[in-house]
Design an enzyme around this catalytic site. Structure first.
Site, PDB file in Angstrom:
ATOM      1  N   SER A 120      55.948 -28.138  -6.010  1.00  0.00           N
ATOM      2  CA  SER A 120      57.049 -28.226  -5.066  1.00  0.00           C
ATOM      3  C   SER A 120      58.007 -27.054  -5.118  1.00  0.00           C
ATOM      4  O   SER A 120      57.640 -25.922  -4.855  1.00  0.00           O
ATOM      5  CB  SER A 120      57.795 -29.538  -5.287  1.00  0.00           C
ATOM      6  N   LYS A 135      51.803 -28.684  -3.519  1.00  0.00           N
ATOM      7  CA  LYS A 135      52.569 -29.601  -2.681  1.00  0.00           C
ATOM      8  C   LYS A 135      53.123 -28.827  -1.503  1.00  0.00           C
ATOM      9  O   LYS A 135      53.729 -27.788  -1.679  1.00  0.00           O
ATOM     10  CB  LYS A 135      53.739 -30.196  -3.467  1.00  0.00           C
TER      11      LYS A 135
END
Length: 403
Positions: free
Chosen positions: A318, A343
Site C-alpha cells: 500500500s 495493493k
C-alpha cells in the site's frame, strides 16, 4: 465517531499467500493499519475518503449516476439505500449494507460498525487499548497470531506468532472478520480479557488485562561506515516528519537504507511526506476515482543527492509501495529485496445512517511512470531473499558510500 480518514490503505481479512494477492496484516488489539488520507479533525465523512486496496482484475458493468463504476464493485447508492431502508424498518443497517456488498462482487468491499472504525482511527494515531498482538484470518476462517508486541500483555503471557486464537471471553472467533476480532479485544484499560488458544495440538487459556499501547513506527540506527538505516514499520501520524528528520540528521554524504520491509501501509499523507525527504517536489503517484484522474506531489526541498537504497519484501504494501514506486521511478533509489505485495485499488468510505461505514472500490493508483502495482507489486532492482542489508551495503559501496 471520528471523521472518516480518507485514502485509506486498510488491512483485510486474508492470510498471506492464501489467495491471489494475499494477506493484509490486521491489528488485533494492537494497531497495524495500512494507509489513509488525513485531513485533520472535523473533516466531514465522505468528503474525499479514499482507500487503496488490492483489487483483482475483472470485467463488469461500466457506469452509474455516480460516474463510471469499477468492474466488480458495489453501487454506492444501492448500499446507502439498503442501509436507509433497514434503519426505517428497525433492522441493522450494517447487515443490510453488507448483504448488498457481498452480492456485488466487490471482493474487497466491506462494512464496519462504529467501534471497528474508531479502533482503526486509534491505530492511525499510533496508540490504542488492547493486548498487543497482530493476527490474520486463514483461508479456512481460523484466526492465527502473526506477531506479538514486545513487552505487551500478550507477550508477557507467553503468546507467540503461530498460535491459533479460538475464543475471546468465551466467544468463538473462527469465521469472524479480523475487524470483529479487533472489537472483541478492545475495551477499557485495566479490564480483563480471556483468550483461548491452541498451539502444537494443545489448548491454552490465558487471561490478560488490556493496556494503553503505543507503537514506534520509525526507528533509526547507524551501520559501520556511516550508513543510516531508517526503518518505517507503518505510516501512522507523524512518521513522515520523523523520516525527514532522520535524513537531515544523517552524517553528510552518508548513504541511507530506507527499510520498508513488512510495512503494511498507513496514512498516504505521511507516505508522501516521507517520499518528500528524498525528492525536490514532483509526482509521487496518480490515482483515479470513478474515472477522474488525480495526483499526489512531493514537497520541494528534499535531499536529492544522498545515496539511497529502499529495502522491500512481500510484506511491503500500500502506502509503502507508493513510496517505493515513486523513489524507483524517479531514479532516486535502488530497490533491494523481493517483490512487494501489490495493493492498488482505491476505495471510498461512506457513512451509513446508523454510523457504520461502507468501503467500496472506486478505482486504482499508479506510480509516476504509470505502472499499476495492483496484483503485481514492485520488482526490486536487485533481488535478494536473504542477507538483504549486506547486498544493500554492496550497492551503496558501489556509489561511493561506506568502507
Amino acid at each position: 465517531m471520528p471523521a472518516l480518514p480518507a485514502f485509506c490503505l486498510r488491512p483485510r481479512d486474508q492470510r498471506r499467500g492464501a489467495v491471489l494477492t494475499l494477506f493484509f496484516l490486521a491489528a488485533v488489539g494492537a494497531g497495524a493499519c495500512t494507509g489513509s488520507w488525513d485531513f485533520g479533525p472535523g473533516r466531514a465523512a465522505g468528503a474525499a475518503g479514499l482507500v487503496v486496496r488490492t483489487e483483482p482484475a475483472g470485467t463488469g458493468p461500466g457506469a452509474s449516476a455516480q460516474g463510471p463504476r469499477v468492474a466488480g464493485t458495489a453501487d454506492r447508492d444501492a448500499v446507502a439505500r439498503a442501509a436507509a431502508e433497514a434503519v426505517a424498518e428497525g433492522k441493522s443497517a450494517k447487515s443490510a449494507a453488507q448483504e448488498v456488498v457481498s452480492r456485488s462482487g466487490d471482493r474487497w468491499g466491506a462494512v464496519y460498525d462504529q467501534g471497528e472504525y474508531e479502533a482503526f482511527a486509534d491505530d492511525l494515531d499510533g496508540h490504542w487499548t488492547g493486548v498487543g498482538l497482530w493476527a490474520g484470518r486463514l483461508r479456512d476462517g481460523r484466526i492465527e497470531i502473526d506477531r506479538v508486541q514486545p513487552g505487551g500483555p500478550a507477550a508477557r503471557a507467553g503468546m507467540r506468532a503461530g498460535d491459533r486464537l479460538l475464543s475471546i471471553d468465551g466467544q468463538g472467533v473462527t469465521g469472524l472478520r479480523v475487524a470483529e476480532v479487533v472489537t472483541l479485544l478492545r475495551g477499557r484499560a485495566g479490564t480483563p480479557v480471556m483468550l483461548k488458544l491452541t498451539r502444537g495440538g494443545g489448548d491454552l487459556t490465558e487471561t490478560v488485562r488490556r493496556e494503553e499501547l503505543r507503537s514506534d513506527p520509525v526507528t533509526v540506527r547507524e551501520l559501520p561506515g556511516g550508513i543510516t538505516v531508517i526503518k518505517v514499520a507503518s505510516f501512522t501520524r507523524g512518521s513522515g516528519d520523523r523520516v525527514r528528520s532522520a535524513v537531515r540528521s544523517a552524517p553528510p554524504g552518508a548513504g541511507v537504507m530506507l527499510d520498508l520491509r513488512g510495512n503494511t501501509g498507513g496514512l498516504v499523507t505521511e507516505a508522501v511526506t516521507a517520499a518528500s525527504a528524498f525528492l525536490d517536489g514532483g509526482l509521487v503517484a496518480t490515482y483515479d476515482v470513478r474515472g477522474a484522474q488525480r495526483a499526489l506531489y512531493a514537497s520541494p526541498g528534499g535531499d536529492t543527492a544522498r545515496p539511497l537504497v529502499a529495502l522491500i519484501d512481500g510484506g511491503t504494501m500500500s502506502a509503502a509501495e507508493l513510496v517505493t514506486g515513486a523513489l524507483q521511478d524517479r531514479g532516486r533509489a535502488v530497490a533491494v529485496g523481493t517483490r512487494t505485495f501489490g495493493k492498488g485499488s482505491v476505495q471510498m468510505p461512506t457513512e451509513l445512517p446508523d454510523g457504520s461505514v461502507a468501503e467500496l472500490t472506486v478505482g486504482t493508483y499508479r506510480t509516476p511512470a504509470g505502472r499499476s502495482l495492483d496484483g503485481g507489486g514492485i520488482t526490486p532492482d536487485l533481488a535478494a531473499a536473504d542477507r538483504v542489508e549486506e547486498r544493500a551495503r554492496t550497492v551503496l559501496s558501489g556509489i561511493g558510500v561506506g568502507p
